[in-house]
Design a protein around this motif. Sequence first.
Motif, mmCIF file in Angstrom:
data_model
loop_
_atom_site.group_PDB
_atom_site.id
_atom_site.type_symbol
_atom_site.label_atom_id
_atom_site.label_comp_id
_atom_site.label_asym_id
_atom_site.label_seq_id
_atom_site.Cartn_x
_atom_site.Cartn_y
_atom_site.Cartn_z
ATOM 1 N N GLU A 71 0.829 -1.201 0.000
ATOM 2 C CA GLU A 71 0.000 0.000 0.000
ATOM 3 C C GLU A 71 0.870 1.260 0.000
ATOM 4 N N ASN A 72 1.657 1.451 1.043
ATOM 5 C CA ASN A 72 2.542 2.608 1.173
ATOM 6 C C ASN A 72 3.958 2.145 1.462
ATOM 7 N N ALA A 73 4.950 2.957 1.055
ATOM 8 C CA ALA A 73 6.343 2.620 1.329
ATOM 9 C C ALA A 73 7.147 3.886 1.575
ATOM 10 N N ASP A 74 8.008 3.829 2.591
ATOM 11 C CA ASP A 74 8.956 4.893 2.899
ATOM 12 C C ASP A 74 10.356 4.328 2.692
ATOM 13 N N PHE A 75 11.130 4.959 1.813
ATOM 14 C CA PHE A 75 12.469 4.471 1.498
ATOM 15 C C PHE A 75 13.544 5.417 2.004
ATOM 16 N N GLU A 76 14.481 4.855 2.756
ATOM 17 C CA GLU A 76 15.728 5.534 3.093
ATOM 18 C C GLU A 76 16.885 4.761 2.476
ATOM 19 N N GLY A 77 16.652 3.497 2.163
ATOM 20 C CA GLY A 77 17.679 2.609 1.631
ATOM 21 C C GLY A 77 17.573 2.443 0.131
ATOM 22 N N LYS A 78 17.940 1.243 -0.340
ATOM 23 C CA LYS A 78 18.041 0.980 -1.781
ATOM 24 C C LYS A 78 16.988 -0.019 -2.247
ATOM 25 N N PHE A 79 16.593 0.157 -3.513
ATOM 26 C CA PHE A 79 15.639 -0.750 -4.141
ATOM 27 C C PHE A 79 16.019 -0.920 -5.596
ATOM 28 N N SER A 80 15.941 -2.172 -6.075
ATOM 29 C CA SER A 80 16.167 -2.465 -7.474
ATOM 30 C C SER A 80 15.146 -3.506 -7.906
ATOM 31 N N GLY A 81 14.282 -3.127 -8.851
ATOM 32 C CA GLY A 81 13.271 -4.067 -9.322
ATOM 33 C C GLY A 81 11.977 -3.373 -9.668
ATOM 34 N N LYS A 82 10.865 -4.055 -9.358
ATOM 35 C CA LYS A 82 9.534 -3.548 -9.688
ATOM 36 C C LYS A 82 8.791 -3.216 -8.396
ATOM 37 N N LEU A 83 8.296 -1.992 -8.306
ATOM 38 C CA LEU A 83 7.620 -1.496 -7.111
ATOM 39 C C LEU A 83 6.180 -1.154 -7.472
ATOM 40 N N ILE A 84 5.216 -1.823 -6.832
ATOM 41 C CA ILE A 84 3.797 -1.616 -7.120
ATOM 42 C C ILE A 84 3.092 -1.236 -5.824
ATOM 43 N N LEU A 85 2.646 0.031 -5.744
ATOM 44 C CA LEU A 85 1.992 0.519 -4.530
ATOM 45 C C LEU A 85 0.624 1.106 -4.869
ATOM 46 N N SER A 86 -0.348 0.838 -4.011
ATOM 47 C CA SER A 86 -1.677 1.403 -4.215
ATOM 48 C C SER A 86 -1.806 2.779 -3.559
ATOM 49 N N GLY A 87 -0.848 3.149 -2.711
ATOM 50 C CA GLY A 87 -0.886 4.421 -1.998
ATOM 51 C C GLY A 87 0.284 5.318 -2.360
ATOM 52 N N THR A 88 1.054 5.712 -1.338
ATOM 53 C CA THR A 88 2.115 6.703 -1.493
ATOM 54 C C THR A 88 3.507 6.089 -1.395
ATOM 55 N N LEU A 89 4.393 6.532 -2.265
ATOM 56 C CA LEU A 89 5.810 6.200 -2.200
ATOM 57 C C LEU A 89 6.552 7.447 -1.730
ATOM 58 N N SER A 90 7.221 7.346 -0.583
ATOM 59 C CA SER A 90 7.990 8.461 -0.030
ATOM 60 C C SER A 90 9.474 8.119 -0.088
ATOM 61 N N LEU A 91 10.241 8.981 -0.738
ATOM 62 C CA LEU A 91 11.676 8.775 -0.865
ATOM 63 C C LEU A 91 12.401 9.821 -0.031
ATOM 64 N N LYS A 92 13.153 9.364 0.953
ATOM 65 C CA LYS A 92 13.964 10.250 1.785
ATOM 66 C C LYS A 92 15.243 10.597 1.026
ATOM 67 N N SER A 93 16.023 11.514 1.551
ATOM 68 C CA SER A 93 17.203 12.005 0.841
ATOM 69 C C SER A 93 18.254 10.923 0.594
ATOM 70 N N THR A 94 18.263 9.857 1.394
ATOM 71 C CA THR A 94 19.256 8.785 1.235
ATOM 72 C C THR A 94 18.756 7.637 0.348
ATOM 73 N N ALA A 95 17.536 7.738 -0.158
ATOM 74 C CA ALA A 95 16.940 6.653 -0.957
ATOM 75 C C ALA A 95 17.594 6.548 -2.330
ATOM 76 N N HIS A 96 17.660 5.309 -2.826
ATOM 77 C CA HIS A 96 18.211 5.021 -4.161
ATOM 78 C C HIS A 96 17.288 3.988 -4.811
ATOM 79 N N ILE A 97 16.518 4.420 -5.825
ATOM 80 C CA ILE A 97 15.525 3.560 -6.479
ATOM 81 C C ILE A 97 15.894 3.371 -7.939
#
Length: 147
Positions: A71-97
């Motif tokens: 539903e929702n995701a808050d990222f401070e870390g790293k992600f590689s791949g496919k991201l499917i959210l029904s709500g909000t994606l929040s990327l902090k300053s340290t996030a790497h997508i």
Amino acid sequence: MFSSDNKKSKHLATMETSTQQNIIAHGTKIVGDIASQGPFRIDGTVEGNIKTSGKVVIGKTGFIKGTLQGENADFEGKFSGKLILSGTLSLKSTAHIEGEVHTSKLAVEPGATFNATCSMKGTVKALSNEPVKPRQAETAQRPERQA
């Protein structure tokens, strides 16, 4: 009579644990798929698919390689791949997508790295309701130019 009370208490305990936060700690690596009804905090590494109806928080040391559905995701870390959210994606300053993102809302802090193809649902309807004034002005000017 006692057995039915026992079953009810076990069922309530199961419901309570599904709403508690699941934590994958720093230094932990999981290879495989995860399915959960509750929220997640990931400070370790996950290689595989994660599917949850709860919120996912990826800490500064967290890394996900695979597919994340939620539903929702808050990222401070790293992600590689496919991201499917029904709500909000929040990327902090340290996030790497990196990869492919499908979400309804996107919030990005300055400093975040977002190298992904992004598809946002829900915003197209709001844009189509706007009145089209420039075209009316153009059609009014065309007969004057021809005359």
